[in-house]
Design a protein around this motif. Structure first.
Motif, PDB file in Angstrom:
ATOM      1  N   GLU A  73      20.630  63.520  64.825  1.00 43.82           N
ATOM      2  CA  GLU A  73      21.452  62.733  63.651  1.00 43.82           C
ATOM      3  C   GLU A  73      22.863  62.926  63.569  1.00 43.82           C
ATOM      4  O   GLU A  73      23.464  61.998  63.639  1.00 43.82           O
ATOM      5  CB  GLU A  73      20.443  63.031  62.414  1.00 43.82           C
ATOM      6  N   LEU A  74      23.159  63.942  63.563  1.00 43.99           N
ATOM      7  CA  LEU A  74      24.625  64.496  63.344  1.00 43.99           C
ATOM      8  C   LEU A  74      25.271  63.946  64.457  1.00 43.99           C
ATOM      9  O   LEU A  74      26.390  63.236  64.553  1.00 43.99           O
ATOM     10  CB  LEU A  74      24.657  66.041  63.291  1.00 43.99           C
ATOM     11  N   ALA A  75      24.704  64.056  65.852  1.00 39.67           N
ATOM     12  CA  ALA A  75      25.624  63.600  66.917  1.00 39.67           C
ATOM     13  C   ALA A  75      26.024  62.085  66.685  1.00 39.67           C
ATOM     14  O   ALA A  75      27.080  61.265  67.107  1.00 39.67           O
ATOM     15  CB  ALA A  75      24.900  63.747  68.142  1.00 39.67           C
ATOM     16  N   ALA A  76      24.811  61.547  66.378  1.00 39.88           N
ATOM     17  CA  ALA A  76      25.124  59.717  66.217  1.00 39.88           C
ATOM     18  C   ALA A  76      26.034  59.486  65.032  1.00 39.88           C
ATOM     19  O   ALA A  76      26.798  58.567  65.294  1.00 39.88           O
ATOM     20  CB  ALA A  76      23.647  59.270  65.907  1.00 39.88           C
ATOM     21  N   ILE A  77      26.054  60.269  63.933  1.00 40.26           N
ATOM     22  CA  ILE A  77      26.970  60.016  62.861  1.00 40.26           C
ATOM     23  C   ILE A  77      28.314  60.218  63.498  1.00 40.26           C
ATOM     24  O   ILE A  77      29.357  59.522  63.161  1.00 40.26           O
ATOM     25  CB  ILE A  77      26.756  61.077  61.724  1.00 40.26           C
ATOM     26  N   LEU A  78      28.672  61.282  64.116  1.00 42.80           N
ATOM     27  CA  LEU A  78      29.963  61.848  64.847  1.00 42.80           C
ATOM     28  C   LEU A  78      30.337  60.841  65.776  1.00 42.80           C
ATOM     29  O   LEU A  78      31.582  60.361  65.794  1.00 42.80           O
ATOM     30  CB  LEU A  78      29.694  63.127  65.472  1.00 42.80           C
ATOM     31  N   ALA A  79      29.511  60.366  66.733  1.00 45.78           N
ATOM     32  CA  ALA A  79      29.765  59.197  67.713  1.00 45.78           C
ATOM     33  C   ALA A  79      30.350  57.840  67.106  1.00 45.78           C
ATOM     34  O   ALA A  79      31.435  57.557  67.605  1.00 45.78           O
ATOM     35  CB  ALA A  79      28.737  58.850  68.443  1.00 45.78           C
ATOM     36  N   GLY A  80      30.110  57.372  65.753  1.00 43.09           N
ATOM     37  CA  GLY A  80      30.390  56.286  65.196  1.00 43.09           C
ATOM     38  C   GLY A  80      31.492  56.363  64.711  1.00 43.09           C
ATOM     39  O   GLY A  80      32.387  55.697  64.370  1.00 43.09           O
TER      40      GLY A  80
END
Lengths: 212, 212
Positions: free
Chosen positions: B186-193
């Motif tokens: 979930e964190l990786a998705a947030i960071l990617a955006g």
């Protein structure tokens, strides 16, 4: 009104969010830098006196001293930013009917803009130094608090990039282009050194966390 | 002790710099996010009611409402970070002589670590949303305060990257790998955006300043 640092965090955030022009982004930049310096100090405090870190006690003592000095400087800049901004606004508000009035007003505006450029430039400089200090904290400090060194580098970098915007906007209105260009060149040199360093330090912290 | 937001800025910075483990980087991350949300609100307040910005009044009203809601959430997270950290420390401090004690202690640690992962994850999520809000503030808000929108994006991004470190370190100690991996994804998705968005927004602000 008390100095900003004596306000509660809630009062400061409410004032930041309000339609009042101050405090604004300049104060937020200084507060980010001060938080970063405080986190470097925390890493020092949690490394000093630990047997496992006997070899770096002198480094930590020196680091703590410098971080605390920069923290005091950056904390004071929150108020300085308000002061110089208000001076610019006051100068713009001067009478401008006669030619004499216009000349006085213009001179006052230019005088105020120089201070409003130099305060965020000093903030940028202090934040860039905190970036450097956070690298020492991350490399030599207690590895149990390495995330705090990682937060310090992000906060210092954000403070630097934020202060830079206030240098750009105020330098842009200064008629003495030699003065303005000198400040912009100084800022560019500060940024050039800190940009790559910040992401390298953050990445090193992240890698140490993954390896743990 | 009062909640953190009722402390003065000076008291908070002193506590951050001290050898006490809380407040630490997690609280600083939440405060950076709250400052960012406050600056978005400031841009809204200085755009609402201005004739030149008649076309964006509804956007600014909606933006203000969301920014104020996130500011309240992020401000409360400063205290929540202290609470969950103290719970982890308390769990590690439990007796571990008998097997029964060891089992209770281990379960308590794991329980506390989940909360200590979810609080910074929520902080990261809120900061990422403030990054998005700061883009709207920079694009549609009063151009006289565009530097404040630029500071907002840097503060929100630093808050996000800082909160991420606390997710990494706590998720790393969680034995339920399904739980941990789900949070890290979930964190990786947030960071990617947010990574690309942040630098694009900052650059757009900087270009508007140069063009002015």
């Amino acid at each position: 009104m008390n100095d900003i640092e004596d306000q509660s965090i809630q009062q400061f955030l409410d004032a930041l969010a309000s339609k009042a022009s101050t405090p604004g982004g300049g104060g937020a930049a200084a507060l980010m830098g001060a938080q970063a310096a405080a986190l470097v100090s925390m890493v020092c405090h949690l490394t000093l006196g630990k047997a496992n870190y006997a070899a770096v006690q002198d480094d930590m003592q020196a680091l703590l001293q410098r971080a605390e000095s920069l923290r005091a400087e950056l904390t004071a800049m929150m108020q300085a930013d308000v002061t110089v901004f208000n001076q610019v606004m006051a100068a713009y508000g001067l009478a401008k009917t006669t030619d004499a009035e216009k000349a006085v007003r213009s001179a006052q505006i230019q005088h105020a803009l120089r201070a409003a450029t130099d305060v965020p430039l000093a903030c940028a400089k202090a934040c860039a130094e905190v970036v450097h200090l956070s690298r020492i904290a991350a490399e030599k400090g207690n590895s149990n608090v390495i995330t705090d060194a990682g937060v310090a580098v992000m906060a210092a970098y954000a403070g630097l990039k934020s202060a830079a915007l206030n240098v750009y906007i105020n330098a842009g209105s200064i008629k003495d282009r030699e003065f303005a260009e000198q400040r912009l060149a100084e800022l560019a040199a500060i940024l050039a050194g800190a940009e790559v360093a910040s992401s390298a330090i953050y990445q090193a912290v992240q890698e140490k966390l993954s390896a743990a």
